[in-house]
Write a protein that holds these residues in place. Structure first.
Motif: not given
Length: 450
Positions: A66-68, A78-88
């Protein structure tokens, strides 16, 4: 009591043929070499030790694929990390347990028999602690119990949003504890794993960004188990540490913490020659996650030099974007080949099987990092992987060529059976609870997509 007759078994001293393994009480009770099968023996062509998975964030399995899509300004960790924050932001305790259960089923099906869960999702959606501060640690323990995987639980201390004790951001609110709250969390986590066979409790200061040196010193006495920390994963992390302290992350860690054999430094991708030697000489384990590191564009660990210096390493599935023990080892070797424009790099010596050298290192290093025993020996846990010698990648091979066939050509396909604590959890390549676990996982994905 269960007896396995194995045509080929990888023991600590090397390969042996025609071996009867007696399993009792969750452990290996007997090893008889050079024996014919007897009535009632369960027969297998190839049996090897189960591998430790030394680094997992189970909840991130729900983000796989979902992050591709490329963002407007280029993508990075760092942009992936923002997506992870939204997922949690949308995961409740039942969701966390369901996602972890699928990840653990897939680990077992891939040949991992123990997981080090680097668990930093602690609190409710609003950032406040649950009535039981260890609620989500208990959910991880429940997923391990229902799937049968051995668990080393590593509750994560996360207090800050950047070097020097910077205030955390909104996306980090579910991770945050102070030292006193973390002590309560550790007590709760200990209760959660109390009844799990062979469970181990360690702890993990998340990173030098998220935990100050005095805080790390304050939490270390909370357990005598393993200590894990993310370090030097990204170039920006190195630059930020230099700006804050005038030192690179690995050097700073060694200057401010008693790093020894208890420790596992996750990633350690960006090190100088001196830092590489410092890590190798300390006896700590480098926790490498080649699939995730490639997916995030982290960089290439100095694997050859580290191994030449006698460094210890293991592998983990980290973000769980793909769970495959053989592929972690294969990608570790391939990264070294690409970086050095050479082949069979991690074998180090002429005549040595690359797959076998990688497997042995990951077995020993992973066991050390997770505070566990590994390998097929009397008295040790009966954590075993049966490989199907009839698969094309293993057909006609023997000895170390079986490992090379699995690592470089087979992937998950040859994994036919897996025992954890003497209990057969995977048969014909499929975990016995997969159907039910998949249903729970799909429910979570449907919720997240709604």
């Amino acid at each position: 009591m269960t007896v396995l007759w194995c045509a080929n078994v990888l023991l600590p001293g090397g390969w042996e043929r025609n071996v009867r393994l007696t399993l009792a009480g969750g452990r290996i009770a007997g090893i008889a070499v050079g024996e014919a099968p007897q009535a009632g023996d369960e027969r297998h062509a190839v049996v090897v030790p189960g591998l430790p998975n030394l680094h997992s964030h189970a909840f991130q399995r729900a983000m796989a694929g979902l992050t591709e899509v490329r963002g407007p300004a280029g993508d990075s960790f760092w942009t992936w990390r923002e997506q992870m924050y939204r997922a949690v932001d949308r995961l409740d305790p039942e969701d966390v347990e369901a996602i972890a259960a699928l990840a653990y089923v897939e680990m077992l099906e891939a040949g991992f028999t123990r997981v080090g869960e680097f668990h930093y999702l602690h609190h409710g959606l609003d950032g406040h602690a649950y009535d039981d501060i260890g609620e989500l640690s208990a959910r991880i323990a429940a997923a391990a119990s229902s799937t049968g995987i051995a668990l080393t639980l590593l509750p994560v201390f996360y207090a800050h949003g950047g070097f020097g004790g910077a205030a955390p951001g909104h996306g980090q609110r579910r991770f945050i504890n102070d030292v006193d709250g973390f002590a309560r969390l550790m007590q709760s986590a200990g209760r959660a794993i109390r009844d799990l066979p062979d469970a181990v409790l360690g702890l993990a200061p998340h990173s030098l960004r998220a935990a100050t040196a005095p805080e790390i010193a304050a939490i270390l006495p909370l357990t005598g188990g393993p200590v894990h920390i993310h370090v030097a994963e990204q170039v920006k992390e190195v630059e930020d540490c230099l700006a804050f302290a005038g030192a690179r992350p690995v050097d700073y860690l060694y200057d401010h913490a008693p790093v020894d054999e208890r420790w596992c430094l996750i990633h350690a991708t960006h090190m100088t020659e001196a830092e590489t030697a410092r890590l190798a000489g300390s006896g700590a384990v480098a926790g490498l996650c080649p699939i995730t590191e490639a997916n995030l564009g982290d960089g290439i660990f100095p694997g050859r030099r580290f191994a030449e210096l006698g460094g210890r390493y293991g592998v983990g599935s980290d973000s769980n974007v793909r769970i495959d023990a053989a592929e972690e080892l294969r990608l570790l070797e391939y990264s070294q080949r690409l970086g050095g424009r050479a082949r069979n790099v991690m074998a180090l010596e002429a005549g040595v099987s690359t797959g076998r050298r990688l497997f042995d290192a990951a077995l020993a290093g992973g066991a050390q990092a997770l505070g566990a025993e590994a390998g097929i020996a009397v008295g040790r846990p009966a954590d075993l992987v049966g490989l199907d010698a009839g698969t094309p990648s293993l057909h006609g091979k023997s000895g170390d060529a079986l490992i090379d066939g699995w690592v470089f050509a087979g992937g998950r396909a040859p994994v036919e059976a897996v025992w954890r604590g003497g209990e057969k959890l995977v048969e014909a390549g499929r975990h016995r609870a997969r159907a039910a676990v998949e249903r729970g996982y799909r429910r979570v994905l449907d919720k997240l997509a709604g």
